[in-house]
Design an enzyme around this catalytic site. Structure first.
Site, short mmCIF file in Angstrom:
data_model
loop_
_atom_site.label_atom_id
_atom_site.label_comp_id
_atom_site.label_asym_id
_atom_site.label_seq_id
_atom_site.Cartn_x
_atom_site.Cartn_y
_atom_site.Cartn_z
N ASP A 287 -0.89 -0.34 -0.73
CA ASP A 287 -1.28 -1.00 -1.98
C ASP A 287 -2.11 -2.28 -1.86
OD1 ASP A 287 0.55 0.98 -2.65
OD2 ASP A 287 1.70 -0.27 -4.01
N GLU B 100 12.39 -1.33 4.16
CA GLU B 100 11.13 -0.69 3.77
C GLU B 100 10.06 -0.99 4.83
OE1 GLU B 100 9.75 -1.98 -0.09
OE2 GLU B 100 8.14 -0.47 -0.16
C1 DGY Z 1 4.70 0.19 -6.46
O1 DGY Z 1 5.23 0.19 -7.56
O2 DGY Z 1 4.67 -0.79 -5.68
C2 DGY Z 1 4.10 1.41 -5.98
O3 DGY Z 1 3.63 1.31 -4.67
C3 DGY Z 1 3.04 1.91 -6.89
O4 DGY Z 1 3.02 3.24 -6.67
#
Ligand code: DGY
Length: 425
Positions: A163, A392
């Site tokens: 992201d 994570e």
């Molecule tokens: C989040 O909500 O961080 C996700 O990666 C978006 O898909």
């Protein structure tokens, strides 16, 4: 010790199991995510093959008619997540997002098929998934590579799965936030804000969603309309590997036409990846289609091509590059070069180590004969579990556990790594 890890990993999977799909982790991600599910299925496959196939089948039950497989399936209402189904407004019977994610499912299906103890079930379930996975891959090439370059573009950073990577900074900066309005993030109530993307990034993430929503999520229009079009070598490598694995599966399951078509996509992709190689940086780079230039940032997206059948000298180059990265961190593989100015060891994809990425890169390097480096990556992955549990992601220097805890795909990767270790022993 090993048995402890196996028991703990299975417990994580059990706790995040919602019957026909798993959530990545309770709270922060309360729905089904696309590539999380595919990789998590590999964990289930070690002790419950039926449940593993179900994980992928549930994902494909929500495939769109055009072939797209959404990146989130909002199975159950949950007010603790933003942006929820009302923001996407895709109008699906079970709400979904309108974006996609790295196409790792066919790789997982092939691996599950190869290892299956219940061969008859594996044949039946892989055969039913085959045309759906193929339609997804074709959708990518049709809608995201309109000029037939052999490489697809992502139109939103969320599609990459990475992201807030530095790779997107300049392209995202150009996305205007005019009219985006105000919104309340939920992620930073579940996870430390210092581990998550910034507000400025979120404004642009949401703006892009609004642009696509205005086009009624007509996936044939989104690429050309998007102000963000980036060719990610990692994303493409995963798709290329998936096409190659699907081709092999199609051969095994008596679908020669699909096998030929899929292999052609993979071969073309491999050849095209070469245009993203940088001798100067010693790795692959992203390409910004809007400005027509490579993006010179040293991220793990440029190392992930090891997962596809790239030439051996390129795999050796990636191994050398990881060796260099290893000199400035304690745990391989940092998602961003620790010596680069933008590096941030805690912040999501701007530095931290991710076990799924370690696993995919190691898998490719193993095929390329880079066994010493594979050993180092696997050892570091388990050292992180040892130090910090099933997080994570992790700080590559301090091993601090980051993001969500009790994380499904991290647990699945531990089961994978331990099984491979046992095989080699
Ligand atoms: C989040 O909500 O961080 C996700 O990666 C978006 O898909």
């Amino acid at each position: 010790m090993r048995q402890d890890y196996i028991d703990q990993a299975k417990q994580v999977l059990r706790d995040n199991d919602r019957g026909t799909y798993t959530v990545p982790t309770h709270g922060l991600y309360p729905f089904q995510w696309n590539w999380d599910s595919a990789l998590s299925a590999l964990g289930f496959a070690h002790y419950d093959e039926d449940r593993a196939w179900t994980e992928i089948e549930t994902l494909f039950d929500h495939q769109w008619e055009c072939g797209m497989v959404p990146h989130i399936i909002f199975h159950e209402y949950d007010p603790g997540y933003f942006p929820g189904p009302e923001v996407y407004a895709t109008g699906r019977p079970t709400p979904t997002s309108g974006l996609s994610q790295p196409a790792v499912a066919a790789f997982a299906a092939r691996r599950m098929f190869d290892r299956a103890k219940d061969k008859e079930m594996a044949r039946r379930r892989a055969a039913a998934l085959l045309p759906k996975m193929h339609a997804w891959h074709e959708w990518f090439y049709r809608t995201r590579d309109p000029e037939g370059t052999g490489l697809v573009a992502i139109i939103h950073p969320w599609e990459s799965g990475r992201d807030n990577s530095v790779d997107w900074d300049a392209a995202l900066e150009r996305v205007s936030t005019e009219g985006v309005g105000t919104f309340q993030r939920r992620d930073i109530t579940h996870a430390n804000p210092a581990h998550r993307p910034t507000h400025a990034q979120y404004e642009r993430y949401i703006k892009l969603v609004q642009i696509f929503r205005e086009l009624n999520w007509d996936t044939s229009k989104l690429h050309d309309a998007s102000p963000f079009q980036v060719v990610d070598p990692g994303f493409n490598a995963i798709l290329i590997r998936a096409c190659a694995d699907l081709a092999d599966l199609a051969d095994l399951l008596g679908e020669p036409g699909m096998a030929t078509r899929s292999r052609a996509l993979a071969d073309r992709g491999i050849a095209a990846l070469e245009t993203l190689w940088s001798d100067g940086m010693g790795q692959y780079l992203c390409y910004d289609r809007q400005v027509g230039a490579l993006i010179e940032s040293p991220t793990v997206g440029g190392l992930l091509p090891a997962f596809a059948a790239i030439p051996t000298e390129r795999a050796a180059g990636i191994s050398r590059r990881i060796e260099v990265l290893g000199r400035s961190c304690e745990y391989l593989i940092p998602s961003h070069d620790p010596t680069a100015p933008e590096y941030d060891g805690l912040r999501y994809w701007r530095g931290p180590v991710w076990l799924i990425v370690n696993y995919m890169i190691a898998d490719g390097l193993c095929r390329a004969g880079q066994t010493d480096m594979v050993g180092r990556i696997m050892t570091d992955s388990l050292r992180l579990i040892d130090r910090s549990g099933f997080a994570e992601y992790y700080d590559p220097i301090t091993a601090e556990p980051c993001g969500g805890a009790h994380f499904t795909w991290t647990a699945a990767m531990v089961l994978e790594i331990l099984a491979q270790e046992a095989e080699l022993a």
